[in-house]
Design a protein around this motif. Structure first.
Motif, PDB file in Angstrom:
ATOM      1  N   LEU A 118      -8.822   2.600  10.607  1.00  0.00           N
ATOM      2  CA  LEU A 118      -7.613   1.985  10.061  1.00  0.00           C
ATOM      3  C   LEU A 118      -6.860   1.234  11.148  1.00  0.00           C
ATOM      4  O   LEU A 118      -6.390   0.105  10.932  1.00  0.00           O
ATOM      5  CB  LEU A 118      -6.721   3.054   9.428  1.00  0.00           C
ATOM      6  N   PRO A 173       0.046   4.929   5.802  1.00  0.00           N
ATOM      7  CA  PRO A 173      -1.374   4.752   5.457  1.00  0.00           C
ATOM      8  C   PRO A 173      -2.297   5.742   6.152  1.00  0.00           C
ATOM      9  O   PRO A 173      -3.419   5.959   5.698  1.00  0.00           O
ATOM     10  CB  PRO A 173      -1.665   3.323   5.921  1.00  0.00           C
ATOM     11  N   LEU A 189       2.481  -7.610   4.480  1.00  0.00           N
ATOM     12  CA  LEU A 189       1.811  -6.392   4.020  1.00  0.00           C
ATOM     13  C   LEU A 189       2.689  -5.191   4.340  1.00  0.00           C
ATOM     14  O   LEU A 189       3.064  -4.962   5.491  1.00  0.00           O
ATOM     15  CB  LEU A 189       0.456  -6.244   4.702  1.00  0.00           C
ATOM     16  N   GLN A 243      -6.803   1.238  -1.717  1.00  0.00           N
ATOM     17  CA  GLN A 243      -5.495   0.620  -1.914  1.00  0.00           C
ATOM     18  C   GLN A 243      -5.289  -0.565  -0.984  1.00  0.00           C
ATOM     19  O   GLN A 243      -4.748  -1.600  -1.376  1.00  0.00           O
ATOM     20  CB  GLN A 243      -4.386   1.646  -1.670  1.00  0.00           C
ATOM     21  N   LEU A 244      -5.721  -0.389   0.259  1.00  0.00           N
ATOM     22  CA  LEU A 244      -5.577  -1.471   1.221  1.00  0.00           C
ATOM     23  C   LEU A 244      -6.444  -2.666   0.824  1.00  0.00           C
ATOM     24  O   LEU A 244      -6.002  -3.819   0.891  1.00  0.00           O
ATOM     25  CB  LEU A 244      -5.949  -0.972   2.618  1.00  0.00           C
ATOM     26  N   ILE A 267      -5.953  -2.730  11.051  1.00  0.00           N
ATOM     27  CA  ILE A 267      -4.577  -3.227  11.114  1.00  0.00           C
ATOM     28  C   ILE A 267      -4.412  -4.181  12.296  1.00  0.00           C
ATOM     29  O   ILE A 267      -3.769  -5.234  12.179  1.00  0.00           O
ATOM     30  CB  ILE A 267      -3.591  -2.052  11.211  1.00  0.00           C
ATOM     31  N   THR A 294     -12.940  -2.996   4.533  1.00  0.00           N
ATOM     32  CA  THR A 294     -12.321  -1.672   4.607  1.00  0.00           C
ATOM     33  C   THR A 294     -13.342  -0.545   4.606  1.00  0.00           C
ATOM     34  O   THR A 294     -12.979   0.626   4.475  1.00  0.00           O
ATOM     35  CB  THR A 294     -11.341  -1.479   3.432  1.00  0.00           C
ATOM     36  N   VAL A 345       0.873  -1.174   0.000  1.00  0.00           N
ATOM     37  CA  VAL A 345       0.000   0.000   0.000  1.00  0.00           C
ATOM     38  C   VAL A 345       0.907   1.219   0.000  1.00  0.00           C
ATOM     39  O   VAL A 345       1.624   1.473   0.969  1.00  0.00           O
ATOM     40  CB  VAL A 345      -0.931   0.022   1.223  1.00  0.00           C
ATOM     41  N   ARG A 383      -7.453   5.791  -0.117  1.00  0.00           N
ATOM     42  CA  ARG A 383      -6.422   5.087   0.660  1.00  0.00           C
ATOM     43  C   ARG A 383      -6.946   3.725   1.112  1.00  0.00           C
ATOM     44  O   ARG A 383      -6.233   2.723   1.063  1.00  0.00           O
ATOM     45  CB  ARG A 383      -6.003   5.928   1.862  1.00  0.00           C
ATOM     46  N   LEU A 412       2.924  -1.189   4.447  1.00  0.00           N
ATOM     47  CA  LEU A 412       2.068  -0.007   4.525  1.00  0.00           C
ATOM     48  C   LEU A 412       2.949   1.240   4.625  1.00  0.00           C
ATOM     49  O   LEU A 412       3.648   1.426   5.628  1.00  0.00           O
ATOM     50  CB  LEU A 412       1.156  -0.085   5.751  1.00  0.00           C
TER      51      LEU A 412
END
Length: 273
Positions: A189, A177, A172, A160-161, A193, A138, A82, A157, A174
């Protein structure tokens, strides 16, 4: 997936952006990379993801060297990325943007897709279902059929994740982010995560927001001028004098004022020298 970076360097015009960096991220750990501007964080990120090639040193996934592989081959090994800048494919819907993220896991070849054989249809249906699940996770389910370029920054954003997750990564990456997100978006977020880490996903987080990092990371690696200057738990890093001097700075709490000196008692009226 275990990530091992050993003695990696990259210079631009004779100036090292990353120099002799080594780190090991065990499977399932959330490792944060922090440091001042120009410390080499994004360059290290690109050296791991394959967007840049190292001048020397090795990058290994579960013990298998990948530093000579291009980015798309590393994606097939389980790396999802990302990027800091919100990147979308104009002209495609949010759903179609997320489906692109499954490119590394597809099995139907060019001929199968061109001839629209049953195997291709089955795989496309499964990828579509997976992409819808990633959009829902998301918070983008209601945006699925909107053109991706119409999404606000925060949603781009998140898109993208979702796209990275659609590729079923085991590692992953990041890159900042939380940059530009509002408080509620940052909280969502952080929750996402945390959930991904709980599922066993290995996560490498590059982020300027120290408070965001310290609440999420298992361990923190600190870069300055392209070199690792400290590594440890968030509490250990926060208290490290080298990190304070290079990045965090001294405490911003105002000093406690010293008590005012007691004034001398006035002499009694009529008292002589």
């Amino acid at each position: 997936m275990k990530l091992t970076v050993d003695n990696v360097s990259r210079a631009f015009g004779g100036v090292y952006a990353v120099r002799d960096v080594s780190l090991t991220v065990p499977s399932g750990e959330l490792r944060a990379i922090i440091g001042p501007n120009g410390a080499g964080k994004s360059t290290l990120f690109a050296l791991i993801g394959g967007q840049l090639a190292a001048d020397h040193g090795t990058v290994a996934l579960d013990g298998q060297p990948v530093e000579r592989l291009p980015a798309h081959r590393r994606a097939r090994h389980g790396i999802g990325v990302v990027f800091q800048a919100a990147r979308t494919f104009p002209g495609l819907t949010a759903l179609e943007n997320v489906m692109v993220g499954a490119h590394a896991t597809t099995r139907a070849g060019f001929l199968t897709a061109a001839l629209r054989l049953p195997r291709h249809h089955r795989e496309e249906r499964l990828i579509r279902e997976r992409a819808l699940t990633c959009l829902d996770r998301t918070g983008l389910a209601d945006w699925a059929h909107r053109p991706a370029e119409e999404l606000p920054l925060g949603q781009q954003r998140a898109l993208q994740l979702a796209r990275a997750l659609c590729g079923r990564p085991r590692l992953l990456l990041l890159d900042e982010p939380a940059s530009g997100l509002r408080a509620a978006e940052r909280e969502h977020l952080a929750t996402l995560i945390t959930g991904l880490r709980a599922e066993g996903l290995t996560i490498l987080l590059v982020e300027h927001d120290v408070a965001f990092v310290m609440r999420l990371a298992d361990r923190v690696t600190v870069l300055d001028l392209g070199r690792v200057i400290a590594e440890g738990t968030p509490a250990e890093v926060r208290a490290d004098p080298r990190v304070i001097a290079a990045y965090l700075g001294p405490s911003t709490e105002p000093p406690t004022p010293a008590p005012a000196p007691a004034s001398a008692p006035a002499p009694a009226e009529g008292a002589g020298p």
